[in-house]
Design an enzyme around this catalytic site. Structure first.
Site, PDB file in Angstrom:
ATOM      1  N   ASP A  93     -35.036  78.026 -10.578  1.00  0.00           N
ATOM      2  CA  ASP A  93     -33.828  77.536 -11.254  1.00  0.00           C
ATOM      3  C   ASP A  93     -33.908  76.099 -11.760  1.00  0.00           C
ATOM      4  OD1 ASP A  93     -33.939  76.427  -8.761  1.00  0.00           O
ATOM      5  OD2 ASP A  93     -31.986  77.098  -8.072  1.00  0.00           O
ATOM      6  N   HIS A  94     -34.704  75.252 -11.093  1.00  0.00           N
ATOM      7  CA  HIS A  94     -34.661  73.827 -11.440  1.00  0.00           C
ATOM      8  C   HIS A  94     -35.537  73.459 -12.637  1.00  0.00           C
ATOM      9  CE1 HIS A  94     -32.597  73.341  -7.658  1.00  0.00           C
ATOM     10  NE2 HIS A  94     -32.555  72.034  -7.787  1.00  0.00           N
TER      11      HIS A  94
ATOM     12  N   ASP B 126     -32.795  72.709  -0.121  1.00  0.00           N
ATOM     13  CA  ASP B 126     -31.958  72.094  -1.147  1.00  0.00           C
ATOM     14  C   ASP B 126     -30.679  71.650  -0.456  1.00  0.00           C
ATOM     15  OD1 ASP B 126     -31.647  72.204  -4.436  1.00  0.00           O
ATOM     16  OD2 ASP B 126     -29.762  72.111  -3.331  1.00  0.00           O
TER      17      ASP B 126
ATOM     18  N   ARG C  29     -22.979  66.012  -8.435  1.00  0.00           N
ATOM     19  CA  ARG C  29     -23.519  64.642  -8.345  1.00  0.00           C
ATOM     20  C   ARG C  29     -23.427  63.944  -9.680  1.00  0.00           C
ATOM     21  NH1 ARG C  29     -28.376  66.256  -4.438  1.00  0.00           N
ATOM     22  NH2 ARG C  29     -26.998  66.223  -2.635  1.00  0.00           N
TER      23      ARG C  29
ATOM     24  N   SER D 275     -30.407  64.453  -2.369  1.00  0.00           N
ATOM     25  CA  SER D 275     -31.277  65.634  -2.332  1.00  0.00           C
ATOM     26  C   SER D 275     -32.037  65.816  -1.025  1.00  0.00           C
ATOM     27  CB  SER D 275     -32.271  65.503  -3.470  1.00  0.00           C
ATOM     28  OG  SER D 275     -33.379  66.306  -3.269  1.00  0.00           O
TER      29      SER D 275
ATOM     30  N   ARG E  15     -35.163  66.714  -1.256  1.00  0.00           N
ATOM     31  CA  ARG E  15     -36.565  66.676  -1.703  1.00  0.00           C
ATOM     32  C   ARG E  15     -37.415  65.828  -0.759  1.00  0.00           C
ATOM     33  NH1 ARG E  15     -34.392  63.481  -6.983  1.00  0.00           N
ATOM     34  NH2 ARG E  15     -33.062  65.302  -6.903  1.00  0.00           N
TER      35      ARG E  15
HETATM   36  C1  MIC Z   1     -30.197  68.113  -6.383  1.00  0.00           C
HETATM   37  O1  MIC Z   1     -29.109  68.616  -6.597  1.00  0.00           O
HETATM   38  O2  MIC Z   1     -30.392  66.891  -6.290  1.00  0.00           O
HETATM   39  C2  MIC Z   1     -31.396  69.038  -6.198  1.00  0.00           C
HETATM   40  C3  MIC Z   1     -32.302  68.827  -7.346  1.00  0.00           C
HETATM   41  O3  MIC Z   1     -30.969  70.359  -6.202  1.00  0.00           O
HETATM   42  C4  MIC Z   1     -32.055  68.675  -4.879  1.00  0.00           C
HETATM   43  C5  MIC Z   1     -33.307  69.382  -4.620  1.00  0.00           C
HETATM   44  C6  MIC Z   1     -34.499  68.818  -5.310  1.00  0.00           C
HETATM   45  O4  MIC Z   1     -34.625  67.618  -5.453  1.00  0.00           O
HETATM   46  O5  MIC Z   1     -35.363  69.615  -5.697  1.00  0.00           O
HETATM   47  C7  MIC Z   1     -31.146  68.855  -3.655  1.00  0.00           C
HETATM   48  O6  MIC Z   1     -29.959  68.798  -3.778  1.00  0.00           O
HETATM   49  O7  MIC Z   1     -31.664  68.984  -2.537  1.00  0.00           O
HETATM   50 FE1  SF4 Z   2     -29.244  72.744  -9.177  1.00  0.00          FE
HETATM   51 FE2  SF4 Z   2     -28.922  70.894  -7.297  1.00  0.00          FE
HETATM   52 FE3  SF4 Z   2     -27.512  70.836  -9.569  1.00  0.00          FE
HETATM   53 FE4  SF4 Z   2     -27.028  72.690  -7.827  1.00  0.00          FE
HETATM   54  S1  SF4 Z   2     -26.759  70.518  -7.513  1.00  0.00           S
HETATM   55  S2  SF4 Z   2     -27.206  72.991 -10.018  1.00  0.00           S
HETATM   56  S3  SF4 Z   2     -29.044  73.122  -6.997  1.00  0.00           S
HETATM   57  S4  SF4 Z   2     -29.718  70.584  -9.347  1.00  0.00           S
END
Ligand code: MIC
Ligand code: SF4
Length: 753
Positions: free
Chosen positions: A94-95, A159, A447, A642, A644
């Site tokens: 998805d990302h 995630d 976010r 995140s 990550r």
């Molecule tokens: C996000 O919303 O910041 C992400 C991208 O989904 C991250 C995961 C990632 O950095 O791959 C998260 O929320 O953990």
């Molecule tokens: Fe994707 Fe993270 Fe955004 Fe949700 S918050 S849509 S999992 S990047």
């Protein structure tokens, strides 16, 4: 797809496990405690675990991983020596899909651009018995809610928004990949027993107010770190008026207040959702154990006795909120927005409204937003701002298309992007963003950190419910209040938008042609995992060096970060997502977003060896080449956002030894520990101010590193004066063993040899 046997077994054991815990604890239990106590790992002795203090071993039911974190998680899992995952696990692509033209074109481009990564994830999933959700299937959290989440279950996911599954009564927790490896390898998963925050919802949602407004309000109350180390449990009459997907939205954004997770007790909204998503069997099973899928009645009758903190929100009095810019906890009720925006000089012209994402793309969200788009058409209003939709899953996209909502949005000039993260994670090829102009956007994501959506630090991103986003996009003006204000239409008449209306669930049921799921091979032993040796995107992992047992001395300051330093600042997403499977390449983004306290600039730090200023990764590589250890200093809630683990692995890989901050966000602190780093906090926060640009550091008692014992750091300034400060840590013995071994995985590997 969902595992009915697992749920049946889990429910069969639930009653005995909860009874046993209640006998031992001699008190009624909250829902969160019931789920936690029903998921203790192995034959661990029962105890009234001390919240916020005791580390406890858990056995989650499932694991979910998204493509940007799964790569590192599975590269690590491949080193664990296991042939199959011990619990049902899934990967979701998805990302990595960029939002540029339209859903289909963007999906096709992504499949070409990311071929080697998708091939890797598909083959590794096939080999180890992991369910694979192809690109285009949807965003992990929406797909999990539709298929796998179940009341009373416990899951982890790589995630931070894994917590979304709390909408279906789970305890679902976001973790780094190394934690997922523990669970997939059948080992215990360790968590500090959470504190409990109870949120009592009275009254009933109505009018313009949406579930999103509850969590936007909560974010304003708790702030981005107010939920740290806690589970938020929602209850009360008001909870019943919220759809299951609405509960998902509220739980989703629990990540934005730092909460370990959030959850709701099982109710009819969840039953309706389970039945609508083809899981009547799960609903029937859940109905049979209902009393265990919510707290004991005494708890909600006198919540102050059972929760560490109780917040009450009267939904009858709640108004829509708009949170932002730059942080999700800056909460402004819509009635005050015009004033607050003017006071702060925020650009009030809205350029783009974006709905969807994992947070808000339910059928209900889309139908309510579409009702506003329809009104715009009927009332001859043109949407002033651009408008985009990123559906959360193919199931939702197919159904909303069938029901005509996409056509309605098209009439106000909307773009429909692929079922993916897209603009929410910087995968938005927004024309003109590179110019860096000051502008405002409003979205229904979770976010809104600087640069997150389009890479432009001057984009003021505001978060609101999909209904409010739609209304504000139509008006194109941040000072507009759809509850009270009129708009002038094409014929010069003043018209008002009516209260949005929608449907919790599709009257004709959900529909989909190809949901995008691929089951793994029964026996994957002959499947070959595809990693090209010369790949720039995937790199097999080498073990990190074990600690030599000596004090770390002569360490240089790499950067003293000032203010907000989220994982987006530490390991930026957007274009960098393509290196998520290649540790050395992605390390070139290490801390490039962090603001250097000494010059207020990002990605410009002093190289103490040359006296010159350079980019953080380059300066760090120079120290590494010179064999010098370094430390990073940070402010409050360091590593917020995140899950990550790259944000911990990059410094580890490049030779940073310790990260010393005023406070940490939970997942990041654990990630640092897992990767064999020292994550420490100032005993005295003011000591942050003692750190100078040319400092050198000596640990003087690291050789006595032990649980509960502070560490001492000697700071040698350029003029040879010294300060000696104390540092706290939260390492238990096992975590110290990870540090000693080089990383948690290095310890597992050694134990399996
Ligand atoms: C996000 O919303 O910041 C992400 C991208 O989904 C991250 C995961 C990632 O950095 O791959 C998260 O929320 O953990
Ligand atoms: Fe994707 Fe993270 Fe955004 Fe949700 S918050 S849509 S999992 S990047």
């Amino acid at each position: 797809m969902f595992d009915l046997d697992l749920i049946t077994k889990s429910y069969q054991e639930l009653s005995a496990k909860i009874e046993r815990a209640k006998k031992h604890l001699k008190r009624p239990l909250t829902l969160s405690e019931k789920i936690l106590y029903a998921h203790l790992y192995g034959d661990q002795a029962l105890s009234d675990f001390k919240r916020g203090i005791d580390y406890v071993d858990f056995a989650p039911d499932r694991v979910a991983m998204q493509d940007a974190t799964a790569q590192m998680a599975l590269l690590q899992f491949m080193n664990s020596g296991k042939s199959k995952t011990a619990v049902p696990s899934t990967v979701h692509c998805d990302h990595l899909i960029q939002a540029s033209k339209n859903g289909l074109a963007d999906l096709n481009d992504a499949i070409k651009i990311n071929k080697e990564v998708y091939d890797f994830l598909e083959s590794v999933s096939n080999k180890y018995g992991i369910g694979f959700w192809k690109p285009g299937a949807g965003i992990i959290h929406q797909v999990v809610l539709e298929n796998y989440a179940f009341p009373g279950g416990m899951m982890i996911g790589t995630d931070s928004h894994t917590v979304n599954a709390g909408g279906l009564g789970m305890v679902a927790i976001g973790v780094g990949g190394a934690d997922a490896v523990d669970v997939m390898a059948g080992m215990a998963w360790e968590l500090k027993f959470p504190k409990l925050i109870g949120i009592k919802l009275t009254g009933k949602l109505s009018g313009w107010v949406a579930p999103k407004d509850i969590i936007l309000k909560v974010a304003g109350i708790l702030t981005v770190k107010g939920g740290t180390g806690a589970i938020i449990e929602y209850f009360g009459e008001g909870a019943k008026s919220i759809s299951c997907t609405g509960k998902g939205t509220i739980c989703n954004m629990g990540a934005e207040v730092g909460a370990t997770t959030s959850t709701f007790g099982y109710d009819e909204s969840m039953e309706r959702y389970l039945r609508a998503t083809g899981r009547a069997a799960v609903a029937d099973l859940a109905n049979g154990v209902k009393e265990h899928l919510t707290a004991d009645p005494e708890v909600y009758a006198s919540p102050e006795k059972y929760f560490d903190q109780v917040i009450e929100i009267n939904l009858n009095e709640l108004e829509p909120y708009i949170n932002g810019p730059f942080t999700p906890d800056r909460a402004t009720p819509i009635s005050q927005m015009a004033e607050v925006a003017k006071e702060n000089g925020w650009p009030t012209k809205i350029e783009v409204g974006l709905i969807g994402s994992c947070t808000n793309s339910s059928y209900e969200d889309i139908s309510r937003s579409a009702s506003l788009a329809q009104q715009a058409v009927n009332k001859k209003l043109k949407s002033k701002a651009e408008f985009t939709i990123t559906p959360g899953s193919e199931l939702v996209r197919y159904t909303i298309e069938r029901d005509g909502f996409i056509d309605t949005f098209n009439q106000i000039g909307a773009s429909v992007f692929a079922n993916a993260c897209g603009p929410c994670i910087g995968q938005w090829s927004r024309p003109g963003a590179e110019k860096g102009e000051k502008n405002t956007i409003i979205h229904s994501f979770n976010r809104n950190f600087s640069k997150r959506a389009d890479g432009n630090p001057n984009t003021y991103a505001f978060v609101a419910s999909p209904e409010i986003v739609t209304a504000m996009a139509i008006a194109g003006d941040l000072t507009f209040n759809p509850l009270t204000d009129y708009l002038s239409n094409e014929e010069g008449e003043m018209v008002k938008l009516d209260i949005p209306s929608g449907h919790e669930l599709p009257a004709k049921g959900f529909d989909v042609e190809d949901a995008g799921y691929q089951a793994p091979a029964e026996n994957g032993s002959s499947v070959v995992v595809k990693v090209a040796p010369d790949s720039s995107r995937l790199q097999l992992l080498q073990p990190f060096a074990a600690w030599d047992g000596e004090n770390i001395t002569g360490a240089k300051l790499l950067i003293k970060a000032k203010g907000k330093c989220t994982t987006d600042h530490i390991s930026m997403a957007g274009p960098w997502l393509r290196f998520r499977g290649h540790l050395d390449n992605i390390s070139n983004n290490m801390l490039i977003g962090a603001v250097n306290a000494f010059n207020e600039q990002a990605n410009k730090v002093k190289n103490q060896l040359t006296g010159e200023y350079g980019e953080v990764p380059a300066v760090q590589r120079a120290y590494k080449a010179a064999g010098l250890p370094t430390i990073v200093v940070g402010d409050q809630n360091y590593g917020e956002g995140s899950s990550r683990e790259h944000a911990a692995m990059e410094p580890r890989h490049l030779g940073v030894k310790a990260v010393i901050v005023k406070s940490f966000a939970r997942i990041h602190e654990t990630n640092l520990k897992k990767q064999g780093m020292l994550g420490l906090t100032f005993v005295n926060e003011a000591d942050y101010d003692k750190i100078q640009e040319d400092d050198t550091f000596n640990f003087i008692d690291l050789n006595g590193f032990a649980p509960g014992k502070q560490l001492t750091l000697e700071i040698v300034h350029a003029d040879q004066t010294q300060d000696t400060i104390k540092l706290n840590h939260t390492y238990n013995q096992q975590q110290i063993d990870w540090f000693k071994a080089g990383s948690a995985l290095d310890l597992i590997r050694k134990q399996n040899l």
